[in-house]
Design an enzyme around this catalytic site. Structure first.
Site, mmCIF file in Angstrom:
data_model
loop_
_atom_site.group_PDB
_atom_site.id
_atom_site.type_symbol
_atom_site.label_atom_id
_atom_site.label_comp_id
_atom_site.label_asym_id
_atom_site.label_seq_id
_atom_site.Cartn_x
_atom_site.Cartn_y
_atom_site.Cartn_z
ATOM 1 C CE LYS A 40 12.341 8.735 -9.491
ATOM 2 N NZ LYS A 40 11.880 9.528 -8.344
ATOM 3 N NE ARG A 137 13.409 13.178 -1.985
ATOM 4 C CZ ARG A 137 12.829 12.255 -2.765
ATOM 5 N NH1 ARG A 137 13.250 11.004 -2.739
ATOM 6 N NH2 ARG A 137 11.833 12.583 -3.566
ATOM 7 C CG HIS A 167 7.885 13.192 -3.020
ATOM 8 N ND1 HIS A 167 7.155 12.659 -4.054
ATOM 9 C CD2 HIS A 167 8.730 12.205 -2.608
ATOM 10 C CE1 HIS A 167 7.532 11.395 -4.258
ATOM 11 N NE2 HIS A 167 8.481 11.102 -3.395
ATOM 12 N NE ARG A 220 6.313 14.683 -8.008
ATOM 13 C CZ ARG A 220 5.735 15.271 -6.971
ATOM 14 N NH1 ARG A 220 5.043 16.390 -7.128
ATOM 15 N NH2 ARG A 220 5.834 14.757 -5.763
ATOM 16 C CE1 TYR A 266 35.329 -17.752 -8.605
ATOM 17 C CE2 TYR A 266 33.221 -16.725 -9.150
ATOM 18 C CZ TYR A 266 34.559 -16.964 -9.443
ATOM 19 O OH TYR A 266 35.110 -16.412 -10.560
ATOM 20 C CB CYS A 312 29.753 -16.043 -11.217
ATOM 21 S SG CYS A 312 29.884 -17.754 -10.642
ATOM 22 C CG MET A 313 30.886 -9.729 -12.794
ATOM 23 S SD MET A 313 32.464 -8.990 -13.221
ATOM 24 C CE MET A 313 33.215 -8.787 -11.625
ATOM 25 C CG ASP A 314 30.569 -12.178 -16.150
ATOM 26 O OD1 ASP A 314 30.334 -10.961 -16.079
ATOM 27 O OD2 ASP A 314 31.691 -12.688 -15.947
HETATM 28 C C1 LIG Z 1 10.537 9.353 -8.193
HETATM 29 C C2 LIG Z 1 9.600 10.439 -7.836
HETATM 30 C C3 LIG Z 1 8.223 10.336 -8.128
HETATM 31 C C4 LIG Z 1 7.595 9.064 -8.649
HETATM 32 O O1 LIG Z 1 7.172 8.300 -7.565
HETATM 33 P P1 LIG Z 1 6.449 6.873 -7.773
HETATM 34 O O2 LIG Z 1 6.222 6.383 -6.404
HETATM 35 O O3 LIG Z 1 7.425 6.040 -8.546
HETATM 36 O O4 LIG Z 1 5.217 7.135 -8.551
HETATM 37 C C5 LIG Z 1 7.424 11.429 -7.868
HETATM 38 N N1 LIG Z 1 7.930 12.561 -7.341
HETATM 39 C C6 LIG Z 1 9.230 12.701 -7.030
HETATM 40 C C7 LIG Z 1 9.721 13.961 -6.445
HETATM 41 C C8 LIG Z 1 10.103 11.640 -7.254
HETATM 42 O O5 LIG Z 1 11.390 11.761 -6.929
#
Ligand SMILES: *Cc1c(COP(=O)(O)O)cnc(C)c1O
Length: 389
Positions: A40, A137, A167, A220, A266, A312-314
């Protein structure tokens, strides 16, 4: 074809490190446990398709993203491996998921009902049921809604329940009380299901690395695939040494000598106390090098140089340890000689977590991908959009 870039600021992505981190995890896990590579947010800022391909080569068999657009982007880039959307999708978009063989997360009976009404296709739609065991969540919390969702999925000719997951909120903490509470709760909630779907998963990086016997048949794997520890606290207890994949570099585009009393940037907040050399580096907060990093340091000629005056920005300015030519390499994250600035160092200075640092390095910074120690690809989104060539 290779993209080019014409600014002297770039990130280097070491895909060999990603390959290593995934293949080490593969060795650690029981044979029947699959790795879902979490890519992601453009693979935590590293580059979604490049990381996905590397992770799949290294033994991952599944990918995960946060929302449907990210999954579709991977499909456009030619990635055919299974993908799970971890976040919420719209019931009206189920046909897109079906068409592109993308699995969706579900956790509301009403949602499944709406999706069933709206979906007119005949391609299979795969769902993973999310259970809220204490993260608070997304996820079902009650037996009745859980049973209803499974009933609705099973009652549809083209819907199927591919997975169930939860999770953890504290898998990266030394104290495991809440983790154990959530784990026990997950075991109880799994009993609500009339049958076990093919995939059951609960492990993020911290869980996979610390409790590889508690992850059912899939993990995951996110942050540690990129070589970063899920938290500073558990870093000493990780089962293998992770290799950081992300580094960030630039070059001096201007060098000058300031006299005592002369000022920089700045607000004119920085005043040279002595005669000193100041270098200008073409990276700023729009690149994700945030203004709060003022007074942090970078590396030039293998030495630390402080960032002086406002970012700065850049662009930003640094105080050089000695006069140096324009074009000298500046490292913001990574190694120069004996000096090293890690993602963790930047995160600590910002008072945040390492996850935020590479994610924040913006699309303006071209990514150079290294594989087998040589350049495999260059991505410059500013000039070439997100097209995949
Ligand atoms: C982002 C995410 C992960 C990955 O977690 P890490 O701590 O980066 O390994 C696993 N499960 C869910 C639901 C997530 O949103």
């Amino acid at each position: 074809m290779m993209n080019s870039f014409y600014r002297d600021t770039w990130a280097e992505i070491d895909l060999d490190a990603i390959y290593y981190n995934v293949s080490q995890l593969k060795k650690l896990l029981p044979d029947e446990t699959c790795i879902m590579a979490v890519v992601k947010a453009n693979a935590y800022g590293h580059g979604d398709a490049q990381v996905a391909k590397t992770a799949l080569e290294a033994g991952a068999s599944y990918l995960a993203v946060a929302f449907l657009d990210e999954a579709l982007a991977l499909r456009e880039k030619g990635i055919t491996a299974p993908i799970l959307v971890l976040g919420a999708s719209r019931p009206s978009d189920v046909h897109l998921a079906a068409k592109h063989k993308i699995s969706l997360t579900v956790f509301q009976p009403d949602w499944v009902e709406q999706a069933a009404d709206l979906y007119k296709g005949t391609e299979r739609v795969r769902f993973h049921l999310k259970m809220d065991t204490g993260m608070g969540r997304l996820g079902v919390r009650e037996e009745a809604e859980t049973k209803r969702i499974v009933e609705l999925i099973d009652g549809h000719p083209y819907f199927s329940l591919e997975g169930v997951y939860t999770h953890f909120a504290t898998a990266d903490e030394i104290n495991t009380d809440y983790f154990s509470f959530q784990y026990r709760r997950f075991l109880q909630m799994l009993e609500w299901l009339p049958y076990k779907p093919p995939m059951i998963h609960c492990g993020n990086s911290a869980t996979a690395l610390r409790f590889p016997d508690k992850v059912f048949n899939m993990v995951r794997f996110g942050i540690s695939m990129y070589g970063l520890s899920p938290s500073p606290a558990i870093k000493p207890y990780l089962p293998y040494e992770l290799k950081e994949a992300f580094s960030l570099h630039s070059r001096l585009v201007h060098v000058k000598k300031l006299q005592p009393g002369e000022k920089v940037s700045y607000g004119a907040t920085y005043t040279a106390e002595t005669e000193q050399w100041i270098g200008t580096v073409p990276i700023g907060y729009a690149d994700g090098w945030l203004r709060k990093l003022q007074n942090f340091h970078v590396l030039v000629n293998g030495k630390k140089a402080p960032i002086v005056g406002r970012i700065c920005m850049d662009q930003l300015m640094i105080r050089l340890p000695e006069p140096m030519p324009v074009g000298t390499k500046v490292t913001l994250i990574g190694r120069q000689g004996d000096e090293y600035i890690s993602v963790d160092d930047v995160a600590q200075y910002l008072g945040t977590i390492n996850y935020e640092v590479p994610c924040t390095v913006s699309y303006r910074v071209p990514r150079i991908f290294f594989r087998n120690k040589s350049i495999m690809e260059v991505r410059n989104v500013v000039l070439n959009g997100n097209d995949y060539v």
